[in-house]
Design a protein around this motif. Structure first.
Motif, PDB file in Angstrom:
ATOM      1  N   VAL A  68      33.121  16.969 -33.164  1.00 22.96           N
ATOM      2  CA  VAL A  68      32.379  16.012 -33.960  1.00 22.96           C
ATOM      3  C   VAL A  68      32.276  14.754 -33.103  1.00 22.96           C
ATOM      4  CG1 VAL A  68      32.417  14.518 -35.997  1.00 22.96           C
ATOM      5  CG2 VAL A  68      33.101  16.898 -36.195  1.00 22.96           C
ATOM      6  N   ILE A  69      31.086  14.204 -33.031  1.00 23.09           N
ATOM      7  CA  ILE A  69      30.855  12.985 -32.258  1.00 23.09           C
ATOM      8  C   ILE A  69      30.401  11.895 -33.216  1.00 23.09           C
ATOM      9  CG2 ILE A  69      29.438  11.898 -30.487  1.00 23.09           C
ATOM     10  CD1 ILE A  69      29.237  14.595 -29.130  1.00 23.09           C
ATOM     11  N   GLU A  70      31.050  10.741 -33.127  1.00 28.70           N
ATOM     12  CA  GLU A  70      30.655   9.574 -33.924  1.00 28.70           C
ATOM     13  C   GLU A  70      30.251   8.459 -32.962  1.00 28.70           C
ATOM     14  OE1 GLU A  70      33.448  10.147 -37.838  1.00 28.70           O
ATOM     15  OE2 GLU A  70      34.238   8.967 -36.180  1.00 28.70           O
ATOM     16  N   PHE A  71      29.123   7.839 -33.266  1.00 27.65           N
ATOM     17  CA  PHE A  71      28.606   6.780 -32.413  1.00 27.65           C
ATOM     18  C   PHE A  71      27.980   5.703 -33.283  1.00 27.65           C
ATOM     19  CE2 PHE A  71      25.419   4.791 -29.675  1.00 27.65           C
ATOM     20  CZ  PHE A  71      26.185   4.500 -28.557  1.00 27.65           C
ATOM     21  N   GLU A  72      28.428   4.468 -33.089  1.00 23.52           N
ATOM     22  CA  GLU A  72      27.887   3.342 -33.850  1.00 23.52           C
ATOM     23  C   GLU A  72      26.572   2.901 -33.218  1.00 23.52           C
ATOM     24  OE1 GLU A  72      31.284   0.812 -33.527  1.00 23.52           O
ATOM     25  OE2 GLU A  72      32.128   1.558 -35.399  1.00 23.52           O
ATOM     26  N   LEU A 117      26.651   1.111 -38.695  1.00 23.75           N
ATOM     27  CA  LEU A 117      25.839   2.285 -38.982  1.00 23.75           C
ATOM     28  C   LEU A 117      26.183   3.358 -37.954  1.00 23.75           C
ATOM     29  CD1 LEU A 117      23.636   3.579 -40.720  1.00 23.75           C
ATOM     30  CD2 LEU A 117      21.954   2.616 -39.115  1.00 23.75           C
ATOM     31  N   THR A 118      26.767   4.433 -38.429  1.00 20.55           N
ATOM     32  CA  THR A 118      27.341   5.444 -37.541  1.00 20.55           C
ATOM     33  C   THR A 118      26.584   6.759 -37.618  1.00 20.55           C
ATOM     34  OG1 THR A 118      29.499   4.414 -37.812  1.00 20.55           O
ATOM     35  CG2 THR A 118      29.473   6.673 -36.980  1.00 20.55           C
ATOM     36  N   LEU A 119      26.224   7.254 -36.456  1.00 24.52           N
ATOM     37  CA  LEU A 119      25.602   8.562 -36.313  1.00 24.52           C
ATOM     38  C   LEU A 119      26.717   9.578 -36.073  1.00 24.52           C
ATOM     39  CD1 LEU A 119      23.049  10.337 -35.857  1.00 24.52           C
ATOM     40  CD2 LEU A 119      23.223   9.694 -33.433  1.00 24.52           C
ATOM     41  N   THR A 120      26.755  10.619 -36.891  1.00 23.17           N
ATOM     42  CA  THR A 120      27.751  11.683 -36.727  1.00 23.17           C
ATOM     43  C   THR A 120      27.028  12.971 -36.384  1.00 23.17           C
ATOM     44  OG1 THR A 120      29.191  10.635 -38.362  1.00 23.17           O
ATOM     45  CG2 THR A 120      29.654  12.927 -37.824  1.00 23.17           C
ATOM     46  N   CYS A 121      27.452  13.592 -35.279  1.00 22.31           N
ATOM     47  CA  CYS A 121      26.843  14.838 -34.819  1.00 22.31           C
ATOM     48  C   CYS A 121      27.915  15.911 -34.659  1.00 22.31           C
ATOM     49  CB  CYS A 121      26.152  14.628 -33.469  1.00 22.31           C
ATOM     50  SG  CYS A 121      24.839  13.397 -33.520  1.00 22.31           S
ATOM     51  N   GLU A 122      27.478  17.156 -34.754  1.00 22.23           N
ATOM     52  CA  GLU A 122      28.368  18.283 -34.511  1.00 22.23           C
ATOM     53  C   GLU A 122      27.841  19.052 -33.304  1.00 22.23           C
ATOM     54  OE1 GLU A 122      30.389  21.710 -37.097  1.00 22.23           O
ATOM     55  OE2 GLU A 122      28.199  21.915 -36.926  1.00 22.23           O
ATOM     56  N   VAL A 123      28.773  19.374 -32.406  1.00 20.60           N
ATOM     57  CA  VAL A 123      28.449  20.151 -31.221  1.00 20.60           C
ATOM     58  C   VAL A 123      29.277  21.424 -31.269  1.00 20.60           C
ATOM     59  CG1 VAL A 123      28.421  20.177 -28.709  1.00 20.60           C
ATOM     60  CG2 VAL A 123      28.104  18.019 -29.924  1.00 20.60           C
ATOM     61  N   LEU A 124      28.611  22.565 -31.216  1.00 26.05           N
ATOM     62  CA  LEU A 124      29.312  23.845 -31.169  1.00 26.05           C
ATOM     63  C   LEU A 124      29.231  24.381 -29.744  1.00 26.05           C
ATOM     64  CD1 LEU A 124      28.164  25.511 -34.508  1.00 26.05           C
ATOM     65  CD2 LEU A 124      30.256  24.216 -34.042  1.00 26.05           C
ATOM     66  N   VAL A 125      30.362  24.914 -29.260  1.00 28.91           N
ATOM     67  CA  VAL A 125      30.440  25.440 -27.900  1.00 28.91           C
ATOM     68  C   VAL A 125      30.981  26.867 -27.918  1.00 28.91           C
ATOM     69  CG1 VAL A 125      30.741  23.157 -26.858  1.00 28.91           C
ATOM     70  CG2 VAL A 125      32.748  24.471 -27.534  1.00 28.91           C
ATOM     71  N   ASP A 126      30.694  27.600 -26.841  1.00 32.39           N
ATOM     72  CA  ASP A 126      31.273  28.933 -26.727  1.00 32.39           C
ATOM     73  C   ASP A 126      32.624  28.844 -26.002  1.00 32.39           C
ATOM     74  OD1 ASP A 126      30.730  28.743 -23.974  1.00 32.39           O
ATOM     75  OD2 ASP A 126      28.995  30.065 -24.069  1.00 32.39           O
ATOM     76  N   LYS A 127      33.218  29.976 -25.715  1.00 37.34           N
ATOM     77  CA  LYS A 127      34.546  29.999 -25.098  1.00 37.34           C
ATOM     78  C   LYS A 127      34.563  29.398 -23.705  1.00 37.34           C
ATOM     79  CE  LYS A 127      36.150  33.804 -27.864  1.00 37.34           C
ATOM     80  NZ  LYS A 127      36.736  35.114 -27.964  1.00 37.34           N
TER      81      LYS A 127
END
Length: 112
Positions: A73-77, A87-97
């Protein structure tokens, strides 16, 4: 390009889409429960979004790894009128092994 550099690049691209009001590109990155109308409504409560300095991407990004190693999870103001805001942007990054990025999605835009 390392994973960290690639994540920074994706975040920078997404932030600039917000600054430029490119709602088509933003919409393509939203999780299913979040709508572009939700994003626009939140943005209407703030001043003008401005690009952050380059150092903000390295120094002010909060990245939390999932315990199972499947992503972050990435949070960036975001910056408003050339100042860091709540005001914070929250993103999700999914990765493989192998830590290759499989998806980059916007989870939320909110006051933190």
């Amino acid at each position: 390009m390392s994973v960290n550099e690639y994540l920074e690049s994706l975040l920078r691209e997404t932030v600039l889409e917000f600054v430029n009001g490119d709602f088509d590109k933003i919409s393509a990155k939203l999780i299913d429960d979040l709508t572009i109308e939700d994003i626009k409504e939140e943005l209407n409560n703030w001043g003008e979004l401005t690009p952050p300095p380059d150092s903000a991407y390295r120094n002010d990004t909060n990245r939390i790894g999932y315990s199972d190693g499947s992503g972050y999870v990435i949070e960036f103001e975001l910056w408003i009128d050339n100042q860091k805001s709540d005001l914070t942007l929250t993103c999700e990054v999914l990765v493989d092994k192998m830590q290759n990025i499989q998806s980059f999605r916007i989870e939320n835009l909110h006051v933190l």
